[in-house]
Design an enzyme around this catalytic site. Structure first.
Site, PDB file in Angstrom:
ATOM      1  N   HIS A  92       0.821  -1.196   0.000  1.00 61.63           N
ATOM      2  CA  HIS A  92       0.000   0.000   0.000  1.00 61.63           C
ATOM      3  C   HIS A  92       0.866   1.262   0.000  1.00 61.63           C
ATOM      4  O   HIS A  92       0.491   2.272  -0.582  1.00 61.63           O
ATOM      5  CB  HIS A  92      -0.947  -0.031   1.193  1.00 61.63           C
ATOM      6  CG  HIS A  92      -1.914   1.091   1.202  1.00 61.63           C
ATOM      7  ND1 HIS A  92      -3.026   1.115   0.393  1.00 61.63           N
ATOM      8  CD2 HIS A  92      -1.927   2.251   1.896  1.00 61.63           C
ATOM      9  CE1 HIS A  92      -3.692   2.248   0.596  1.00 61.63           C
ATOM     10  NE2 HIS A  92      -3.040   2.950   1.506  1.00 61.63           N
ATOM     11  N   GLU A 151       1.566   2.402  -3.427  1.00 64.11           N
ATOM     12  CA  GLU A 151       0.440   3.120  -4.023  1.00 64.11           C
ATOM     13  C   GLU A 151       0.593   4.622  -3.772  1.00 64.11           C
ATOM     14  O   GLU A 151       0.301   5.430  -4.642  1.00 64.11           O
ATOM     15  CB  GLU A 151      -0.862   2.594  -3.409  1.00 64.11           C
ATOM     16  CG  GLU A 151      -2.103   3.266  -3.903  1.00 64.11           C
ATOM     17  CD  GLU A 151      -3.336   2.786  -3.168  1.00 64.11           C
ATOM     18  OE1 GLU A 151      -4.245   3.621  -2.966  1.00 64.11           O
ATOM     19  OE2 GLU A 151      -3.404   1.600  -2.785  1.00 64.11           O
ATOM     20  N   HIS A 152       1.058   4.983  -2.594  1.00 60.99           N
ATOM     21  CA  HIS A 152       1.268   6.385  -2.263  1.00 60.99           C
ATOM     22  C   HIS A 152       2.546   6.935  -2.907  1.00 60.99           C
ATOM     23  O   HIS A 152       2.546   8.025  -3.461  1.00 60.99           O
ATOM     24  CB  HIS A 152       1.367   6.555  -0.743  1.00 60.99           C
ATOM     25  CG  HIS A 152       0.062   6.405  -0.036  1.00 60.99           C
ATOM     26  ND1 HIS A 152      -0.527   7.430   0.643  1.00 60.99           N
ATOM     27  CD2 HIS A 152      -0.761   5.335   0.099  1.00 60.99           C
ATOM     28  CE1 HIS A 152      -1.663   7.010   1.173  1.00 60.99           C
ATOM     29  NE2 HIS A 152      -1.824   5.731   0.858  1.00 60.99           N
ATOM     30  N   GLU A 207       4.348   9.892   4.022  1.00 62.33           N
ATOM     31  CA  GLU A 207       3.358   8.932   3.525  1.00 62.33           C
ATOM     32  C   GLU A 207       3.209   7.733   4.454  1.00 62.33           C
ATOM     33  O   GLU A 207       2.122   7.167   4.568  1.00 62.33           O
ATOM     34  CB  GLU A 207       3.699   8.486   2.105  1.00 62.33           C
ATOM     35  CG  GLU A 207       3.489   9.564   1.083  1.00 62.33           C
ATOM     36  CD  GLU A 207       2.105  10.189   1.128  1.00 62.33           C
ATOM     37  OE1 GLU A 207       1.090   9.463   1.112  1.00 62.33           O
ATOM     38  OE2 GLU A 207       2.030  11.438   1.182  1.00 62.33           O
TER      39      GLU A 207
END
Length: 176
Positions: free
Chosen positions: A1, A4-5, A74
């Site tokens: 994940h 993704e950032h 993030e």
């Protein structure tokens, strides 16, 4: 994940904010999602700007910079998402079902990770993962819409011409 950032947080050619700004300036939008077996990055825009979408995605998928400051920010964003998930009865129930259904398989783990796992990431470890798995023979590039397929395919080939596939792409999974 975390990827993704991070893949939208700058490359050698585009600074922080420029990836989204480039797509949005062409009237499009860019987004991503992560599931158990895939992280999908996508651009939606007018077909006349297909070249912009391909260029931005190819750049992000191959040349993300993983700026340490952005990575730290993030990571905190992802940790906050994890905390929000833990406050959602539906998500807590869903996670409990997966933990009960899978005793050994990685599907028992939350897709987003845990606060502990996210805090354990190092930039070097993430970059190693990125260079190991974000390779052409582990990607699928899908384009849909009213554009010239031959032109788009040529641009995709050109955009990924220097990308090197990996011969040893094993995806081991613990059997249940």
């Amino acid at each position: 994940h975390v990827f993704e950032h991070m893949l939208f947080k700058g490359t050698g050619r585009r600074g922080v904010g420029e990836i989204a700004a480039t797509v949005e300036a062409a009237g499009g939008n860019i987004n991503a999602f992560t599931s158990f077996d895939v992280t999908a990055y996508f651009v939606t825009m007018a077909s006349r700007d297909t070249a912009v979408g391909i260029d931005v995605l190819a750049d992000a998928l191959q040349h993300s910079s993983f700026d340490p400051g952005e990575l730290a920010r993030e990571a905190e964003v992802v940790i906050e998402e994890i905390r929000r998930s833990n406050d959602s009865p539906g998500r807590v129930l869903s996670q409990a079902v997966f933990e009960a259904a899978y005793a050994a398989h990685p599907y028992r783990l939350p897709v987003i990770g845990t606060e502990q796992s996210v805090r354990s990431f190092t930039r070097e470890g993430l970059v190693d993962f990125y260079h190991s798995w974000y390779v052409p023979n582990n990607m699928t590039f899908i384009a849909v819409g009213d554009f010239e397929p031959a032109v788009a395919l040529e641009q995709i080939k050109k955009s990924f011409a220097n990308a090197k596939p990996r011969a040893d792409l094993a995806h081991p999974r613990t059997p249940e």
